[in-house]
Design a protein around this motif. Structure first.
Motif, PDB file in Angstrom:
ATOM      1  N   SER A   1       0.838  -1.197   0.000  1.00  0.00           N
ATOM      2  CA  SER A   1       0.000   0.000   0.000  1.00  0.00           C
ATOM      3  C   SER A   1       0.872   1.245   0.000  1.00  0.00           C
ATOM      4  O   SER A   1       2.030   1.218   0.441  1.00  0.00           O
ATOM      5  N   VAL A   2       0.289   2.337  -0.466  1.00  0.00           N
ATOM      6  CA  VAL A   2       0.966   3.632  -0.437  1.00  0.00           C
ATOM      7  C   VAL A   2       0.721   4.273   0.921  1.00  0.00           C
ATOM      8  O   VAL A   2      -0.430   4.443   1.339  1.00  0.00           O
ATOM      9  N   ALA A   3       1.794   4.621   1.617  1.00  0.00           N
ATOM     10  CA  ALA A   3       1.674   5.291   2.916  1.00  0.00           C
ATOM     11  C   ALA A   3       1.787   6.796   2.691  1.00  0.00           C
ATOM     12  O   ALA A   3       2.873   7.302   2.387  1.00  0.00           O
ATOM     13  N   VAL A   4       0.668   7.502   2.815  1.00  0.00           N
ATOM     14  CA  VAL A   4       0.684   8.945   2.567  1.00  0.00           C
ATOM     15  C   VAL A   4       1.063   9.733   3.814  1.00  0.00           C
ATOM     16  O   VAL A   4       1.259  10.942   3.751  1.00  0.00           O
ATOM     17  N   GLY A   5       1.150   9.054   4.976  1.00  0.00           N
ATOM     18  CA  GLY A   5       1.512   9.741   6.208  1.00  0.00           C
ATOM     19  C   GLY A   5       0.323  10.391   6.879  1.00  0.00           C
ATOM     20  O   GLY A   5      -0.771  10.501   6.304  1.00  0.00           O
ATOM     21  N   GLY A   6       0.534  10.821   8.103  1.00  0.00           N
ATOM     22  CA  GLY A   6      -0.555  11.377   8.899  1.00  0.00           C
ATOM     23  C   GLY A   6      -1.203  12.597   8.305  1.00  0.00           C
ATOM     24  O   GLY A   6      -2.405  12.822   8.489  1.00  0.00           O
ATOM     25  N   ASP A   7      -0.443  13.401   7.568  1.00  0.00           N
ATOM     26  CA  ASP A   7      -1.003  14.618   6.974  1.00  0.00           C
ATOM     27  C   ASP A   7      -1.587  14.372   5.587  1.00  0.00           C
ATOM     28  O   ASP A   7      -2.181  15.280   4.999  1.00  0.00           O
ATOM     29  N   GLY A   8      -1.413  13.168   5.054  1.00  0.00           N
ATOM     30  CA  GLY A   8      -1.947  12.869   3.735  1.00  0.00           C
ATOM     31  C   GLY A   8      -3.467  12.775   3.749  1.00  0.00           C
ATOM     32  O   GLY A   8      -4.069  12.301   4.706  1.00  0.00           O
ATOM     33  N   MET A   9      -4.096  13.217   2.656  1.00  0.00           N
ATOM     34  CA  MET A   9      -5.556  13.224   2.598  1.00  0.00           C
ATOM     35  C   MET A   9      -6.105  11.824   2.398  1.00  0.00           C
ATOM     36  O   MET A   9      -5.672  11.097   1.503  1.00  0.00           O
TER      37      MET A   9
ATOM     38  N   GLY B   1     -25.450  27.521   3.574  1.00  0.00           N
ATOM     39  CA  GLY B   1     -24.842  28.014   2.359  1.00  0.00           C
ATOM     40  C   GLY B   1     -24.348  26.872   1.496  1.00  0.00           C
ATOM     41  O   GLY B   1     -24.674  25.710   1.714  1.00  0.00           O
ATOM     42  N   ALA B   2     -23.529  27.203   0.471  1.00  0.00           N
ATOM     43  CA  ALA B   2     -23.025  26.183  -0.444  1.00  0.00           C
ATOM     44  C   ALA B   2     -22.099  25.222   0.284  1.00  0.00           C
ATOM     45  O   ALA B   2     -21.327  25.623   1.154  1.00  0.00           O
ATOM     46  N   PRO B   3     -22.163  23.932  -0.051  1.00  0.00           N
ATOM     47  CA  PRO B   3     -21.263  22.956   0.577  1.00  0.00           C
ATOM     48  C   PRO B   3     -19.801  23.309   0.330  1.00  0.00           C
ATOM     49  O   PRO B   3     -19.432  23.816  -0.730  1.00  0.00           O
ATOM     50  N   LYS B   4     -18.967  23.026   1.319  1.00  0.00           N
ATOM     51  CA  LYS B   4     -17.533  23.298   1.229  1.00  0.00           C
ATOM     52  C   LYS B   4     -16.776  21.988   1.412  1.00  0.00           C
ATOM     53  O   LYS B   4     -17.149  21.143   2.226  1.00  0.00           O
ATOM     54  N   GLY B   5     -15.708  21.814   0.661  1.00  0.00           N
ATOM     55  CA  GLY B   5     -14.915  20.602   0.739  1.00  0.00           C
ATOM     56  C   GLY B   5     -14.020  20.590   1.961  1.00  0.00           C
ATOM     57  O   GLY B   5     -13.272  21.545   2.208  1.00  0.00           O
ATOM     58  N   VAL B   6     -14.077  19.513   2.735  1.00  0.00           N
ATOM     59  CA  VAL B   6     -13.259  19.359   3.937  1.00  0.00           C
ATOM     60  C   VAL B   6     -12.275  18.210   3.721  1.00  0.00           C
ATOM     61  O   VAL B   6     -12.665  17.042   3.718  1.00  0.00           O
ATOM     62  N   PRO B   7     -10.978  18.512   3.529  1.00  0.00           N
ATOM     63  CA  PRO B   7      -9.983  17.440   3.447  1.00  0.00           C
ATOM     64  C   PRO B   7      -9.792  16.796   4.821  1.00  0.00           C
ATOM     65  O   PRO B   7      -9.573  17.479   5.815  1.00  0.00           O
ATOM     66  N   VAL B   8      -9.900  15.471   4.875  1.00  0.00           N
ATOM     67  CA  VAL B   8      -9.743  14.727   6.127  1.00  0.00           C
ATOM     68  C   VAL B   8      -8.462  13.906   6.030  1.00  0.00           C
ATOM     69  O   VAL B   8      -8.390  12.969   5.234  1.00  0.00           O
ATOM     70  N   PRO B   9      -7.431  14.233   6.818  1.00  0.00           N
ATOM     71  CA  PRO B   9      -6.169  13.507   6.726  1.00  0.00           C
ATOM     72  C   PRO B   9      -6.201  12.196   7.499  1.00  0.00           C
ATOM     73  O   PRO B   9      -7.102  11.954   8.314  1.00  0.00           O
ATOM     74  N   VAL B  10      -5.186  11.378   7.296  1.00  0.00           N
ATOM     75  CA  VAL B  10      -5.093  10.098   7.999  1.00  0.00           C
ATOM     76  C   VAL B  10      -5.048  10.313   9.508  1.00  0.00           C
ATOM     77  O   VAL B  10      -5.628   9.537  10.278  1.00  0.00           O
ATOM     78  N   ARG B  11      -4.389  11.364   9.973  1.00  0.00           N
ATOM     79  CA  ARG B  11      -4.274  11.584  11.418  1.00  0.00           C
ATOM     80  C   ARG B  11      -5.612  11.874  12.091  1.00  0.00           C
ATOM     81  O   ARG B  11      -5.712  11.823  13.320  1.00  0.00           O
ATOM     82  N   ALA B  12      -6.656  12.165  11.301  1.00  0.00           N
ATOM     83  CA  ALA B  12      -7.992  12.330  11.884  1.00  0.00           C
ATOM     84  C   ALA B  12      -8.463  11.051  12.559  1.00  0.00           C
ATOM     85  O   ALA B  12      -9.323  11.091  13.441  1.00  0.00           O
ATOM     86  N   LEU B  13      -7.891   9.917  12.175  1.00  0.00           N
ATOM     87  CA  LEU B  13      -8.268   8.649  12.800  1.00  0.00           C
ATOM     88  C   LEU B  13      -7.971   8.647  14.293  1.00  0.00           C
ATOM     89  O   LEU B  13      -8.594   7.897  15.049  1.00  0.00           O
ATOM     90  N   ALA B  14      -7.048   9.478  14.731  1.00  0.00           N
ATOM     91  CA  ALA B  14      -6.790   9.600  16.166  1.00  0.00           C
ATOM     92  C   ALA B  14      -7.994  10.198  16.877  1.00  0.00           C
ATOM     93  O   ALA B  14      -8.427   9.717  17.935  1.00  0.00           O
ATOM     94  N   ALA B  15      -8.567  11.248  16.309  1.00  0.00           N
ATOM     95  CA  ALA B  15      -9.753  11.863  16.898  1.00  0.00           C
ATOM     96  C   ALA B  15     -10.946  10.922  16.852  1.00  0.00           C
ATOM     97  O   ALA B  15     -11.748  10.858  17.787  1.00  0.00           O
TER      98      ALA B  15
END
Length: 523
Positions: A174-182, A193-207
Motif C-alpha cells: 500500500s501507499v503510505a501517505v503519512g498522517g497529513d496525507g488526505m 450556504g453552499a457545501p464546502k470541501g473538507v480534506p480529512v487527513p489520515v491523522r484524523a483517525l486519532a480523533a
C-alpha cells in the motif's frame, strides 16, 4: 472569552499519545491501520438485508476478507489510472462494496469522496467537479444519476465489481501517505450556504478513535450499531472509519429507516451500544409499539435532543440518550461522554464537555476550539476556499469559530443555542429556535417543528413556527392558539410564535438538518 480545557488522569494522556503517534506518523499507512493490522478472522462488519418474508439476512465480513478484496480492487483501480492524490467518488449505501472501495482507494494513496445516495444528479456533479473525481463506484439503483455527467468512469457493485476483484491479483503493498496525507474529501451539508470541501487527513483517525472510546464507550463485549448514513460525517467517521481504527464491529443495514426494522435489528442482533441521529430517536419515541429494550449505551448527534426524548429513552431503552456535538470539520469534540474515566452526570439540554484532545471556549458568543491546545484538531482549511477558511478563525489564528452560538456553565458544560445566523433577535432579546422547538415538540399532535425569525417593523423580528402534525390531525386556529400558549407557559411569554404554519414536511439537508434559511424566505 472563557475557556475549558479537559481534565483527566494520566491514562487518558497515554491513550492520546498512542493515537496521535500511531495515526499521525510520517509513515502512516491508512489501509494497514484500518484493516491489515487487525486479526484477519475478526468480524469488521455485519451486513443486514431484509428478505421477501421480512426476515433479517446477515453476512459477516472479516478483516481478512476486507484486506484481500480491497487489495484486488486496488489493482483494478490502478489499471484505470487511479494513483496517489486522485479523487474517487463512491455513491452507494451501507454495503460491503463501500468498505472495500474505501480501503482500495486508500491503498493507492488516492482520496475517497463520499456521495450521499439521496442526492440528485446536480448535487453529485457539483461534488465530483469540485473534487476533480473522474472515477465513481456506485450501485445499480444509483447508476442513472450519473448518466449525463461527462468525463467519469463508473464501476457498479454486483457483477462488474465482483468481476474486477476476481480478475486481479492483489497489490503487493500500500501507499503510505503519512498522517497529513488526505484520506477523505467530505463536503459540508450546506445548512447555511453552499457545501464546502473538507480534506480529512489520515491523522484524523486519532480523533475518531478517541470518540469511539471516550464518547461512545464502545468495548469488546458490545454489539455496536451506528445507524447513521456513511454519506455524511457521523456515519462515515463513526460507522466506518472509527470502528475499523479501533478494531470493533459495526452493523451495516442496507434498508431504509423504520421503527419496525430498527426494533427488529436491535432485538435479533442483541445491540447493546446504539448511535443515531436525533430524528431517529424522535421517530421511535412516537411509536408506542417500540418497547422492551435494555441498551448499555445510547448516543445522539446532529442536533440537540429535546428533554422529552431523554425522558422517553430512560423508560423505553433503560438508559439515557447522551447528546454529542461536532462538525464535519472536526468530528465530535464536545460530548456527554459515556466512558467512566471522563463521564459526568447528564444534564438535559447540555451537549457536555470537551473531549480529551480538545480545549474549547466561548469567543464572541460562539463555541470555539483553542487551536494550540487541541492536539486532535485536524482541520486546516476548506478545499480551494481560503476566504471561507479565514472566516472560521480569529485573526490571530488562535481560535476556530464553529459558527454555533452557545454558552458554558460553571461546571464546564456547554449548551447549544443556534447556528449564528439562526439566532432570533426580538425587541433586544436573543432567542435560539431550539428552546422554542423543544417546547412545541412535546405536544402530542406535533411530529416535527422548526422555528425561525421573520422581519417585524416594531420588534425587529418575531417568531414563526413551521409544524408537521401527526397523521389525522388538522391544523386549526384552536390548535395554533394552543401551541402558542404552550410556549408561553413552557418557555417564555415573549417568545411564543406569532404565526404557526402547518406544513407537510420541513426542508432538510440529506443528513437531516433543518434548513431554516429556506423557511425564512417563504412568503
Amino acid at each position: 472569552m472563557t475557556q475549558t480545557a479537559p481534565t483527566h488522569d494520566p491514562s487518558v494522556d497515554e491513550k492520546l499519545h498512542e493515537w496521535i503517534t500511531t495515526f499521525g506518523a510520517d509513515s502512516a499507512d491508512a489501509a494497514y491501520l484500518l484493516a491489515d493490522r487487525h486479526d484477519p478472522a475478526a468480524v469488521a462488519f455485519t451486513t443486514i438485508d431484509i428478505d421477501d418474508d421480512d426476515e433479517l439476512v446477515t453476512v459477516d465480513l472479516t478483516y481478512g476478507e476486507l484486506a484481500d478484496a480491497s487489495k484486488r480492487f486496488a489493482a483494478a483501480l490502478a489499471e484505470l489510472g487511479v494513483g496517489r492524490g486522485d479523487r474517487v467518488g463512491v455513491l452507494m449505501g451501507k454495503r460491503a462494496e463501500l468498505v472495500v472501495s474505501l480501503l482500495a482507494i486508500a491503498r493507492l494513496g488516492a482520496v475517497y469522496v463520499p456521495l450521499f445516495t439521496a442526492f440528485a444528479t446536480p448535487a453529485i456533479e457539483m461534488r465530483l467537479t469540485a473534487g476533480d473525481a473522474r472515477v465513481v463506484i456506485t450501485e445499480p439503483g444509483q447508476v442513472d444519476k450519473l448518466d449525463g455527467i461527462d468525463g467519469i468512469r463508473t464501476i457498479v457493485a454486483g457483477d462488474e465489481f465482483d468481476g474486477l476483484v476476481a480478475a486481479h491479483e492483489p497489490v503487493a503493498e500500500s501507499v503510505a501517505v503519512g498522517g497529513d496525507g488526505m484520506l477523505i474529501l467530505l463536503f459540508t451539508s450546506g445548512t447555511t450556504g453552499a457545501p464546502k470541501g473538507v480534506p480529512v487527513p489520515v491523522r484524523a483517525l486519532a480523533a475518531f478513535s478517541c470518540y469511539m472510546h471516550y464518547g461512545l464507550d464502545v468495548n469488546a463485549d458490545d454489539v455496536f450499531w451506528n445507524a447513521a448514513d456513511p454519506g455524511w460525517a457521523y456515519g462515515l467517521y463513526y460507522g466506518i472509519l472509527g470502528p475499523m481504527a479501533i478494531g470493533r464491529r459495526n452493523l451495516l443495514l442496507h434498508a431504509g429507516f423504520s421503527p419496525e426494522v430498527t426494533a427488529q435489528v436491535l432485538r435479533e442482533l442483541g445491540v447493546t451500544n446504539f448511535a443515531a441521529a436525533p430524528t431517529v430517536y424522535r421517530s421511535l419515541s412516537k411509536d408506542p409499539s417500540f418497547t422492551g429494550f435494555a441498551l448499555r449505551r445510547a448516543s445522539s448527534a446532529g442536533e440537540p435532543l429535546t428533554p422529552d426524548v431523554i425522558d422517553w429513552a430512560r423508560e423505553t431503552l433503560q438508559t439515557e440518550v447522551r447528546d454529542h456535538y461536532g462538525q464535519t470539520e472536526h468530528g465530535m469534540f464536545i460530548n456527554n461522554h459515556w466512558h467512566p474515566d471522563v463521564a459526568q452526570p447528564l444534564v438535559p439540554g447540555s451537549m457536555g464537555s470537551p473531549m480529551p484532545g480538545f480545549a474549547t471556549g466561548i469567543v464572541d458568543g460562539q463555541i470555539a476550539i483553542d487551536v494550540a491546545h487541541s492536539p486532535l484538531l485536524f482541520f486546516t482549511g476548506y478545499l480551494d476556499a481560503p476566504d471561507k477558511t479565514a472566516a472560521r478563525f480569529t485573526p490571530d489564528g488562535a481560535w476556530y469559530l464553529t459558527g454555533d452560538t452557545g454558552r458554558k456553565d460553571d461546571d464546564g458544560r456547554y449548551y447549544f443555542t443556534a447556528r449564528d445566523d439562526d439566532v432570533i433577535i426580538m425587541a433586544g432579546y436573543r432567542i435560539g429556535p431550539f428552546d422554542v422547538e423543544s417546547v412545541l415538540i412535546t405536544h402530542p399532535s406535533v411530529v416535527d417543528v422548526a422555528v425561525v425569525g421573520r422581519p417585524d417593523e416594531l420588534r425587529g423580528e418575531v417568531l414563526e413556527a413551521f409544524v408537521v402534525l401527526a397523521e389525522g390531525v388538522d391544523g386549526t386556529d384552536a390548535l395554533e392558539a394552543e401551541l402558542q400558549q404552550l410556549v408561553k407557559t413552557g418557555f417564555a411569554a415573549h417568545a411564543y410564535p406569532r404565526t404557526v404554519h402547518f406544513v407537510d414536511a420541513l426542508p432538510k439537508t440529506p443528513s437531516g438538518k433543518i434548513q431554516r434559511f429556506i423557511l425564512r424566505k417563504q412568503p
